[in-house]
Structure formats: structure tokens, C-alpha cells
Design a protein around this motif. Structure first.
Motif, PDB file in Angstrom:
ATOM      1  N   GLY A  12      35.440 -49.117 -17.650  1.00  0.00           N
ATOM      2  CA  GLY A  12      34.714 -48.248 -16.727  1.00  0.00           C
ATOM      3  C   GLY A  12      33.539 -48.960 -16.057  1.00  0.00           C
ATOM      4  O   GLY A  12      32.497 -48.350 -15.823  1.00  0.00           O
ATOM      5  N   GLU A  13      33.714 -50.236 -15.787  1.00  0.00           N
ATOM      6  CA  GLU A  13      32.675 -51.052 -15.150  1.00  0.00           C
ATOM      7  C   GLU A  13      33.205 -51.566 -13.816  1.00  0.00           C
ATOM      8  O   GLU A  13      34.383 -51.440 -13.515  1.00  0.00           O
ATOM      9  N   SER A  14      32.338 -52.190 -13.038  1.00  0.00           N
ATOM     10  CA  SER A  14      32.790 -52.810 -11.795  1.00  0.00           C
ATOM     11  C   SER A  14      33.400 -54.177 -12.122  1.00  0.00           C
ATOM     12  O   SER A  14      33.018 -54.821 -13.100  1.00  0.00           O
ATOM     13  N   SER A  15      34.339 -54.608 -11.284  1.00  0.00           N
ATOM     14  CA  SER A  15      34.941 -55.922 -11.524  1.00  0.00           C
ATOM     15  C   SER A  15      33.919 -57.031 -11.285  1.00  0.00           C
ATOM     16  O   SER A  15      34.012 -58.093 -11.890  1.00  0.00           O
ATOM     17  N   GLY A  16      32.920 -56.788 -10.454  1.00  0.00           N
ATOM     18  CA  GLY A  16      31.855 -57.770 -10.254  1.00  0.00           C
ATOM     19  C   GLY A  16      31.069 -57.996 -11.543  1.00  0.00           C
ATOM     20  O   GLY A  16      30.752 -59.136 -11.896  1.00  0.00           O
ATOM     21  N   ALA A  17      30.775 -56.896 -12.251  1.00  0.00           N
ATOM     22  CA  ALA A  17      30.037 -57.010 -13.514  1.00  0.00           C
ATOM     23  C   ALA A  17      30.879 -57.716 -14.570  1.00  0.00           C
ATOM     24  O   ALA A  17      30.395 -58.629 -15.263  1.00  0.00           O
ATOM     25  N   THR A  18      32.148 -57.320 -14.695  1.00  0.00           N
ATOM     26  CA  THR A  18      32.978 -57.960 -15.720  1.00  0.00           C
ATOM     27  C   THR A  18      33.230 -59.426 -15.376  1.00  0.00           C
ATOM     28  O   THR A  18      33.261 -60.273 -16.270  1.00  0.00           O
ATOM     29  N   SER A  19      33.367 -59.742 -14.093  1.00  0.00           N
ATOM     30  CA  SER A  19      33.565 -61.126 -13.679  1.00  0.00           C
ATOM     31  C   SER A  19      32.350 -61.979 -14.063  1.00  0.00           C
ATOM     32  O   SER A  19      32.493 -63.087 -14.586  1.00  0.00           O
ATOM     33  N   TYR A  20      31.166 -61.473 -13.797  1.00  0.00           N
ATOM     34  CA  TYR A  20      29.938 -62.195 -14.142  1.00  0.00           C
ATOM     35  C   TYR A  20      29.875 -62.460 -15.654  1.00  0.00           C
ATOM     36  O   TYR A  20      29.609 -63.574 -16.096  1.00  0.00           O
ATOM     37  N   HIS A  21      30.129 -61.432 -16.436  1.00  0.00           N
ATOM     38  CA  HIS A  21      30.035 -61.571 -17.892  1.00  0.00           C
ATOM     39  C   HIS A  21      31.150 -62.467 -18.447  1.00  0.00           C
ATOM     40  O   HIS A  21      30.925 -63.198 -19.421  1.00  0.00           O
TER      41      HIS A  21
END
Length: 188
Positions: free
Chosen positions: A43-52
Motif C-alpha cells: 500500500g505504498e507508492s512505487s517511488g517509495a519502494t524503489s528508493y528503499h
């Protein structure tokens, strides 16, 4: 046989973000994942998961899957060799950071264990009969505990470093050995 990647204090600090622990657990469970897959599941943005994902990769917790994906779709996995952090590394962290990291990791493991135990009844017979959970106690010196840990790791490595057989399924195996109370100085 490939040795596990050793995670140092700086690397462990990368787990101070609770979302990174969730991402690491999910990549471990899925085997391979993209930022988009993880974003949908968490339930997160793909930008956030990509960064992490990039942060976890930078510190050796995960790696890109070779020959899979594109410049826009990167696939990630936990290295086949796995990773390990000596417990003393946690002790080298500032208390606040160690507390955040260990709480987040323990909470995530407890959640996953509860999900697995809840699902045991839904497993087909061969698998439900294979699931095991054992807790035991013994008396060991620090040297004996070190040898036992290495023997258990060797068994895990033997299974981890082979090609999967037909009918294989991803399995989570965790081991922890910890002295109860504070050991006396003579045990060191």
C-alpha cells in the motif's frame, strides 16, 4: 559454497526505517520482486519502494536479479548466500537506533510467524506434517554455543546452496541461540 554477506553497523542502520524491514521480509518471501509489486502489496507508492530497495541493495541486504527486468523495471532478490550480522554489531549502535531496528525486526518476525502458524491448517498434508517448531534449553559454554551455531548454519547452507528439486517450495527457516540472563565473565 558462498559465504553470507556480512552486514556492518552502517548497513544495519539502513534497517532503521520500518518500511525497509517490511520490504526485506516481502522480497525474502516472494523470492524476487519489483518496486511495483512491493508497492501494491504494501500500500505504498512505487517511488517509495524503489528508493528503499536501492538503499537495501546498497547495504547488501538485496541484489538485482541478473538478466531480468528493464531499465524501468528492476527485479530484486535476497542474495542466495543470504546475509548475517553478528549480534555485537547491534551493540555497537547508538541505543536509540538499536531500539528502533530491533523492535522493527522483532515485530516483523512475530507478525510473519503468526501468519505462518495461522496458515498451517490450510497446508496440504505433506507440508503440514513437515512444518516444525522446536524450543529447547541446554547449558553451553560460549565456545560450545559458537560451534553449535556454526553446525546449524552449515546444515542451512547445505540446503540453501543446492538446486531446488521438483516440488520444492520457498521455505522460511530461522535460528537463534541466546544466553538467558547475563553470562558470567568466566564464560568469555
Amino acid at each position: 559454497m558462498t559465504e553470507p554477506r556480512r552486514i556492518d553497523t552502517q548497513g544495519l542502520k539502513a534497517l532503521a526505517h520500518p518500511l525497509r524491514v517490511k520490504i526485506l521480509d516481502l522480497v525474502s518471501d516472494l523470492g524476487e520482486a519489483t518496486a511495483t509489486v512491493l508497492a501494491e502489496r504494501l500500500g505504498e507508492s512505487s517511488g517509495a519502494t524503489s528508493y528503499h530497495l536501492r538503499q537495501l541493495g546498497q547495504h547488501g541486504f538485496i541484489e538485482e536479479v541478473p538478466d531480468r527486468g528493464t531499465a524501468r523495471e528492476r527485479w530484486w532478490r535476497v542474495p542466495k548466500s543470504g546475509w548475517e550480522t553478528p549480534a555485537r554489531v547491534v551493540g555497537d549502535l547508538p541505543a536509540a537506533a538499536a531500539g528502533i531496528i530491533t523492535h522493527s525486526m522483532v515485530e516483523g518476525h512475530a507478525e510473519r510467524l503468526q501468519q505462518m502458524l495461522d496458515a498451517v491448517g490450510d497446508l496440504p498434508a505433506p507440508w503440514s506434517g513437515a512444518v516444525g517448531w522446536r524450543r529447547g534449553y541446554t547449558e553451553l559454554t560460549a565456545d560450545e554455543m559458537h560451534r553449535m551455531r556454526d553446525e546449524v548454519y552449515a546444515v542451512l547452507d547445505r540446503y540453501r546452496n543446492r538446486e531446488p528439486h521438483p516440488g520444492s517450495h520457498r521455505v522460511s527457516i530461522e535460528f537463534i541461540g541466546f544466553p538467558i540472563g547475563v553470562p558470567v565473565a568466566d564464560d568469555e
